[in-house]
Every structure is written in C-alpha cells, then in structure tokens.
Design a protein around this motif. Structure first.
Motif, PDB file in Angstrom:
ATOM      1  N   ILE A  82       7.324 -69.694  77.926  1.00 24.34           N
ATOM      2  CA  ILE A  82       8.022 -69.647  79.211  1.00 24.34           C
ATOM      3  C   ILE A  82       8.902 -68.401  79.252  1.00 24.34           C
ATOM      4  CG2 ILE A  82       9.950 -71.093  78.426  1.00 24.34           C
ATOM      5  CD1 ILE A  82       9.901 -72.377  81.266  1.00 24.34           C
ATOM      6  N   CYS A  83       8.895 -67.699  80.381  1.00 29.73           N
ATOM      7  CA  CYS A  83       9.578 -66.401  80.440  1.00 29.73           C
ATOM      8  C   CYS A  83      11.034 -66.550  80.863  1.00 29.73           C
ATOM      9  CB  CYS A  83       8.827 -65.448  81.359  1.00 29.73           C
ATOM     10  SG  CYS A  83       9.173 -65.652  83.116  1.00 29.73           S
ATOM     11  N   GLY A  84      11.753 -65.460  80.722  1.00 25.81           N
ATOM     12  CA  GLY A  84      13.185 -65.451  81.013  1.00 25.81           C
ATOM     13  C   GLY A  84      13.527 -65.666  82.476  1.00 25.81           C
ATOM     14  N   ARG A  85      12.580 -65.488  83.371  1.00 26.79           N
ATOM     15  CA  ARG A  85      12.841 -65.726  84.792  1.00 26.79           C
ATOM     16  C   ARG A  85      12.580 -67.178  85.185  1.00 26.79           C
ATOM     17  NH1 ARG A  85      10.010 -61.339  84.228  1.00 26.79           N
ATOM     18  NH2 ARG A  85       8.083 -62.331  84.927  1.00 26.79           N
ATOM     19  N   CYS A  86      11.907 -67.904  84.306  1.00 26.82           N
ATOM     20  CA  CYS A  86      11.550 -69.304  84.606  1.00 26.82           C
ATOM     21  C   CYS A  86      12.361 -70.320  83.807  1.00 26.82           C
ATOM     22  CB  CYS A  86      10.073 -69.538  84.300  1.00 26.82           C
ATOM     23  SG  CYS A  86       8.942 -68.705  85.434  1.00 26.82           S
ATOM     24  N   TYR A  87      12.869 -69.909  82.654  1.00 30.56           N
ATOM     25  CA  TYR A  87      13.498 -70.882  81.757  1.00 30.56           C
ATOM     26  C   TYR A  87      14.973 -71.079  82.099  1.00 30.56           C
ATOM     27  CZ  TYR A  87      14.441 -73.411  77.435  1.00 30.56           C
ATOM     28  OH  TYR A  87      14.819 -74.361  76.519  1.00 30.56           O
ATOM     29  N   SER A  93       1.996 -63.357  79.121  1.00 31.22           N
ATOM     30  CA  SER A  93       1.748 -64.591  79.867  1.00 31.22           C
ATOM     31  C   SER A  93       2.937 -65.539  79.801  1.00 31.22           C
ATOM     32  CB  SER A  93       0.518 -65.304  79.312  1.00 31.22           C
ATOM     33  OG  SER A  93      -0.637 -64.508  79.483  1.00 31.22           O
ATOM     34  N   CYS A  94       3.297 -66.089  80.973  1.00 28.46           N
ATOM     35  CA  CYS A  94       4.338 -67.113  81.056  1.00 28.46           C
ATOM     36  C   CYS A  94       3.643 -68.457  81.218  1.00 28.46           C
ATOM     37  CB  CYS A  94       5.259 -66.854  82.235  1.00 28.46           C
ATOM     38  SG  CYS A  94       6.351 -68.255  82.611  1.00 28.46           S
ATOM     39  N   THR A  95       3.880 -69.371  80.282  1.00 30.26           N
ATOM     40  CA  THR A  95       3.187 -70.663  80.307  1.00 30.26           C
ATOM     41  C   THR A  95       3.548 -71.476  81.545  1.00 30.26           C
ATOM     42  OG1 THR A  95       4.960 -71.473  78.870  1.00 30.26           O
ATOM     43  CG2 THR A  95       2.887 -70.833  77.817  1.00 30.26           C
ATOM     44  N   PHE A  96       4.762 -71.314  82.039  1.00 35.45           N
ATOM     45  CA  PHE A  96       5.219 -72.077  83.219  1.00 35.45           C
ATOM     46  C   PHE A  96       4.500 -71.600  84.481  1.00 35.45           C
ATOM     47  CE2 PHE A  96       8.278 -72.973  86.673  1.00 35.45           C
ATOM     48  CZ  PHE A  96       8.492 -74.328  86.460  1.00 35.45           C
ATOM     49  N   GLU A  97       4.189 -70.308  84.544  1.00 37.11           N
ATOM     50  CA  GLU A  97       3.567 -69.733  85.741  1.00 37.11           C
ATOM     51  C   GLU A  97       2.046 -69.724  85.665  1.00 37.11           C
ATOM     52  OE1 GLU A  97       5.635 -66.000  87.179  1.00 37.11           O
ATOM     53  OE2 GLU A  97       6.637 -66.256  85.240  1.00 37.11           O
ATOM     54  N   ASP A  98       1.508 -69.625  84.454  1.00 33.74           N
ATOM     55  CA  ASP A  98       0.069 -69.458  84.271  1.00 33.74           C
ATOM     56  C   ASP A  98      -0.560 -70.786  83.855  1.00 33.74           C
ATOM     57  OD1 ASP A  98      -2.509 -68.846  83.496  1.00 33.74           O
ATOM     58  OD2 ASP A  98      -1.946 -67.003  82.440  1.00 33.74           O
TER      59      ASP A  98
HETATM   60 ZN   LIG Z   1       7.837 -67.299  83.982  1.00 36.90          ZN
END
Ligand SMILES: [Zn+2]
Length: 257
Positions: A164-169, A220-225
C-alpha cells in the motif's frame, strides 16, 4: 537462465541476481474472496486450495517454497533443507543452495534480500508495526551474521514488492508520528492531506543506510491495483508473496546488472 536486465523485469520478476519474484492474484485455484492465487493458510481459505496454490508458486521457483508465518514482530527464522516446522517469524533467512523462501503480504511489503558476499537470502514481511520495531534491522543482523562481517554493503541487493502506498495508507496522526520518530521517510500524507505512512519509502531509506548496492522498488500499490490482494480494501482476502531462491555461496546463475 537468461542474463538479467532491468528493462526485462516483467511477470513480477524481482530484479535480483538470483531467482526472485512477486506473485499476483492470478493463476491459482482459490475461490472468492480468495481468488485465486492465495498462499496464506491463516485467512479462512480452503486448505487444499492453498496447498495447490503453494505448489504452483513452488513450481515457478524451481524449489519447494517455505512461506513465513508473520507475527508483525522482528523474530528471524533460519531455514535449511532439513527444517521441518517454521517458527512464527517475519524474517526467514537461508544460506543453503536450493532453499526457497516466501514472504506473504496483502498491503504490508514483502522484501527480498540477496547478499552477493555470502550467497545468503532473506524474505521479509514488513508492515507498520514490523518497521517500527526494527524488522529490517533484524533481517540485516541475520545477513551480516551469516556473512561474518559488516563491510561491503555494495554486494547487497534488495527488492521491495507491491504494498500500500503513502497516498493510500491513512493512519491517525499519533500513529504516523510514532513510526516517523524512528523512520522519518515514513511520514506521508494522503491525497486528501490527512496523515499517512509510506512504508515502502521508509524501507528503501533504511536499506540505503545499510549501503545497499541496489534496491528495486515496485511501483504497484496493492490498495489501488486489484491484481493484488489488499487487506485494507477487501477485509477478508488472500495473500500474495515475494519468493527468493538461495543459490549458495558464490552461486548467482543470473548475471548482476
Ligand atoms: Zn496507493
């Protein structure tokens, strides 16, 4: 095996000098909500399906993969071909050729490490709590212990898998500040400007402090992908994996970049 080239990184190849890759949801036999390549046996999925999925991943690795059982701590498990029962540990290390390790995750980061000096490999499960408690340092202590020294960081390479990326977490401000007190690179903000943590960036920063010669980081961001499992997005779901195969001392059949 083919000569390795960063431009050729595909199909989840981790970009390391030994066989190492990251799986996605695709290619397995599990049914919803674990569809389809779930490798975790603790999330409520059918045990037979999980075993078949692990077999599929092992086939790709060319060796039976030993998957870690995460405890969100800093315990390290040393794995040999004779190891029967794996301990609860967020780090698995091996120095014996033919031993394959798997780090499972779904938003947390699977991290794969190869030491060109000793041939040792590590598979690490690193989320917020593990990062805070020092799971990367624990992995490096084990790597340096096997090597018998702390020098020549340039021979170390690592690959940070999908997470999960820093914009989603998004996390509470106090939680962000607690983690950032030890890992400043983890301090992030969401697209809405609220407090967040950037775990993969913090891992990359910590590995750089150890002097790694090269660190590959998945974009890849697991939350977005949705091609990856995401615990935060889906709740009850499966886990993908980062897998690395030990080739022993001096064993690197793939030519480093
Ligand atoms: Zn993300």
């Amino acid at each position: 095996m083919p000569r390795h080239d960063r431009s050729a990184v595909r199909d989840g190849d981790a970009g390391l000098p030994v066989t190492a890759f990251f799986t996605t949801r695709a290619g397995g036999v599990s049914l919803a909500p674990y569809q389809s390549l779930n490798v975790a046996d603790h999330v409520g999925d059918d045990a037979v399906a999980v075993e078949r999925n692990r077999g599929i991943v092992s086939e790709r690795a060319g060796a039976p993969v030993r998957f870690l059982n995460a405890a969100h701590g800093i315990a390290v498990g040393h794995v040999t071909a004779q190891t029967r029962t794996l301990p609860l540990a967020d780090v698995l290390v091996a120095s014996e050729a033919g031993v394959a390790l798997g780090a499972i995750a779904a938003d947390c980061a699977p991290v794969l490490i190869h030491d060109g000096a000793s041939g040792a490999v590590a598979a690490v499960h690193c989320g917020r709590e593990g990062l805070y408690r020092g799971v990367i340092d624990a992995a490096m202590a084990a790597i340096f212990d096997l090597r018998g020294g702390w020098s020549d960081g340039a021979l170390l390479t690592a690959s940070i898998g999908p997470s999960i990326c820093g914009r989603c977490y998004e996390v509470p401000v106090e939680m962000r500040e607690r983690v950032a007190s030890r890992h400043p690179a983890a301090r992030a903000s969401t697209r809405q400007g609220t407090a967040a943590l950037d775990i993969p960036r913090a891992i990359e920063s910590r590995l750089a402090e150890f002097g790694f010669g090269d660190v590959v980081r998945s974009t890849s961001c697991t939350f977005e992908d949705e091609s990856y499992f995401s615990h935060r997005r889906d709740g009850v779901t499966g886990r993908h994996a980062g897998v690395i195969v030990c080739e022993g001392p001096g064993g690197s059949t793939r030519i480093a970049r």
